[in-house]
Motif scaffolding. Structure first.
Motif, mmCIF file in Angstrom:
data_model
loop_
_atom_site.group_PDB
_atom_site.id
_atom_site.type_symbol
_atom_site.label_atom_id
_atom_site.label_comp_id
_atom_site.label_asym_id
_atom_site.label_seq_id
_atom_site.Cartn_x
_atom_site.Cartn_y
_atom_site.Cartn_z
ATOM 1 N N ARG A 106 0.838 -1.212 0.000
ATOM 2 C CA ARG A 106 0.000 0.000 0.000
ATOM 3 C C ARG A 106 0.868 1.256 0.000
ATOM 4 N NH1 ARG A 106 -4.913 2.064 -1.486
ATOM 5 N NH2 ARG A 106 -5.231 4.001 -0.327
ATOM 6 N N GLY A 107 1.920 1.249 0.816
ATOM 7 C CA GLY A 107 2.798 2.412 0.866
ATOM 8 C C GLY A 107 3.510 2.648 -0.455
ATOM 9 N N LEU A 108 3.969 1.577 -1.099
ATOM 10 C CA LEU A 108 4.658 1.732 -2.381
ATOM 11 C C LEU A 108 3.698 2.209 -3.467
ATOM 12 C CD1 LEU A 108 7.001 -1.396 -2.421
ATOM 13 C CD2 LEU A 108 7.628 0.993 -2.008
ATOM 14 N N ALA A 109 2.457 1.726 -3.440
ATOM 15 C CA ALA A 109 1.467 2.198 -4.414
ATOM 16 C C ALA A 109 1.287 3.712 -4.306
ATOM 17 C CB ALA A 109 0.137 1.486 -4.193
ATOM 18 N N LYS A 110 1.260 4.215 -3.081
ATOM 19 C CA LYS A 110 1.135 5.660 -2.879
ATOM 20 C C LYS A 110 2.400 6.396 -3.293
ATOM 21 C CE LYS A 110 -0.885 6.684 1.127
ATOM 22 N NZ LYS A 110 -1.217 6.555 2.566
ATOM 23 N N ARG A 111 3.552 5.754 -3.051
ATOM 24 C CA ARG A 111 4.826 6.392 -3.400
ATOM 25 C C ARG A 111 4.969 6.588 -4.905
ATOM 26 N NH1 ARG A 111 8.407 8.598 -5.090
ATOM 27 N NH2 ARG A 111 10.566 8.850 -4.344
ATOM 28 N N VAL A 112 4.421 5.667 -5.709
ATOM 29 C CA VAL A 112 4.561 5.770 -7.174
ATOM 30 C C VAL A 112 3.244 6.191 -7.827
ATOM 31 C CG1 VAL A 112 6.428 4.083 -7.188
ATOM 32 C CG2 VAL A 112 4.078 3.301 -7.590
ATOM 33 N N ALA A 113 2.376 6.807 -7.066
ATOM 34 C CA ALA A 113 1.060 7.198 -7.572
ATOM 35 C C ALA A 113 1.178 8.058 -8.833
ATOM 36 C CB ALA A 113 0.310 7.981 -6.493
ATOM 37 N N GLY A 114 0.332 7.745 -9.813
ATOM 38 C CA GLY A 114 0.286 8.523 -11.042
ATOM 39 C C GLY A 114 1.359 8.195 -12.050
ATOM 40 N N SER A 115 2.173 7.195 -11.760
ATOM 41 C CA SER A 115 3.325 6.891 -12.614
ATOM 42 C C SER A 115 3.019 5.893 -13.723
ATOM 43 C CB SER A 115 4.460 6.321 -11.762
ATOM 44 O OG SER A 115 4.100 5.055 -11.227
ATOM 45 N N GLY A 116 1.854 5.221 -13.648
ATOM 46 C CA GLY A 116 1.570 4.123 -14.557
ATOM 47 C C GLY A 116 1.991 2.779 -14.011
#
Length: 264
Positions: free
Chosen positions: A166-176
Motif C-alpha cells: 500500500r505504501g509503495l502504491a502511494k509512493r509511485v502514484a500517477g506513474s503508470g
C-alpha cells in the motif's frame, strides 16, 4: 478478455514449484518472458523443463539465488534483464508457538518474507516509473488478516507485506506503475502435498479430499469449502499483472475462498 503480455518481462521469485511455478506458467502462457528464481540451478532446470512442456516456445531465464539475505538479492539483481513485472512470491512458513519463537526465527522470517520484497522493489521500481508502466505484486496470505495463533511470526510478516504494498502504491502514484497484494488461502501447493504425504499413504485419500478436510477443520469460515488450486491463485495474479488491471493499485486482493469473514 484477452490478456497479452508478449512485450513484457516478469520476474517471479521462488518460482520453481507451487504457487510461484503456476504464476510463472500463467504469465508465460500470456506471452511474457519469465525469469525463474530458485535456490539452486537444479530446481530452476526442473521448472524450466516443466514450463516448456506446458508452454512450448516460452522465453525463460533463470537465476539461482536465496533471497533470505541481502547478498542473495544482490546476486539476483545483478543477473536480471529489464523487468516490467515483479512478483514477490518468496516466503517461508511453519507453525511454532509464540513463546518458543526466538529472535533468530523472527529475523529469518522477516528477512525472507518482507525484506526480499523491499530490496527488489527498491532496486526495480525506479526503472518501472521511468518507463511509465509496471506491475509489482506481493504474494501475501489470508493469514495477514486472520493471524494464526500457531504462526504469529508468519502472520506478522504477511501483514507487513500489505502495508509495504500500500505504501509503495502511494509512493509511485500517477506513474503508470501499480502495486498490489494477493492473499491466497489454503492452497493445494507442493508444500501442502508434502505435508499430507503420510496421510495420503495412510488413508488412501486424494490430496483434494484431504485439502477439503483441512479447510473444514481449520478454516471453517471458508465459503468454497475446499482448498484452492495453484492455478486459481495464478489466474488472479496474471490478471493483476495485465494492462487491463490498470485501475487496481494499492489493493489487497483475496483469493482465499472467503476464509476472511468480512465483506471488504
Amino acid at each position: 478478455m484477452q490478456i497479452d503480455l508478449s512485450d513484457k518481462t516478469a520476474l517471479v521469485t521462488a518460482s520453481t514449484a507451487g504457487i510461484g511455478l503456476a504464476i510463472a506458467q500463467g504469465l508465460a502462457a500470456s506471452g511474457a518472458a519469465v525469469v525463474l528464481n530458485g535456490r539452486s540451478e537444479a530446481s530452476i532446470a526442473r521448472a524450466r523443463e516443466q514450463l516448456l512442456a506446458a508452454v512450448p516456445g516460452a522465453t525463460l531465464y533463470g537465476v539461482a539465488a536465496d533471497l533470505g539475505d541481502a547478498a542473495g538479492a544482490e546476486r539476483l539483481l545483478a543477473s536480471l534483464p529489464a523487468i516490467d513485472i515483479l512478483v514477490n512470491n518468496a516466503g517461508i512458513y511453519g507453525p511454532q508457538d509464540f513463546f518458543d519463537t526466538d529472535d533468530a526465527t523472527w529475523e529469518r522470517y522477516w528477512q525472507t518474507n518482507v525484506m526480499s520484497g523491499v530490496r527488489l522493489a527498491r532496486a526495480l521500481l525506479p526503472g518501472l516509473v521511468e518507463r511509465g508502466w509496471g506491475r509489482v505484486l506481493f504474494i501475501s496470505s489470508e493469514s495477514a488478516r486472520n493471524i494464526p495463533a500457531d504462526m504469529v511470526h508468519y502472520g506478522v510478516t504477511k501483514t507487513a507485506q500489505l502495508a509495504l504494498a500500500r505504501g509503495l502504491a502511494k509512493r509511485v502514484a500517477g506513474s503508470g506503475v501499480t502495486v498490489n497484494s494477493v492473499l491466497p488461502g489454503p492452497t493445494l501447493s507442493d508444500g501442502f502435498a508434502a505435508m499430507m504425504q503420510d496421510e495420503i499413504a495412510r488413508t488412501g485419500k486424494s490430496l483434494e479430499e484431504l485439502g477439503r478436510e483441512f479447510v473444514l477443520a481449520n478454516r471453517p469460515s471458508s465459503v468454497i469449502r475446499r482448498a484452492a488450486t495453484v492455478e486459481e491463485v495464478a489466474n488472479l495474479v496474471v490478471y493483476v499483472c495485465s494492462t487491463q488491471a490498470s485501475a487496481t493499485s494499492g489493493a489487497a486482493l483475496r483469493v482465499d475462498g472467503g476464509v476472511v469473514d468480512d465483506i471488504l
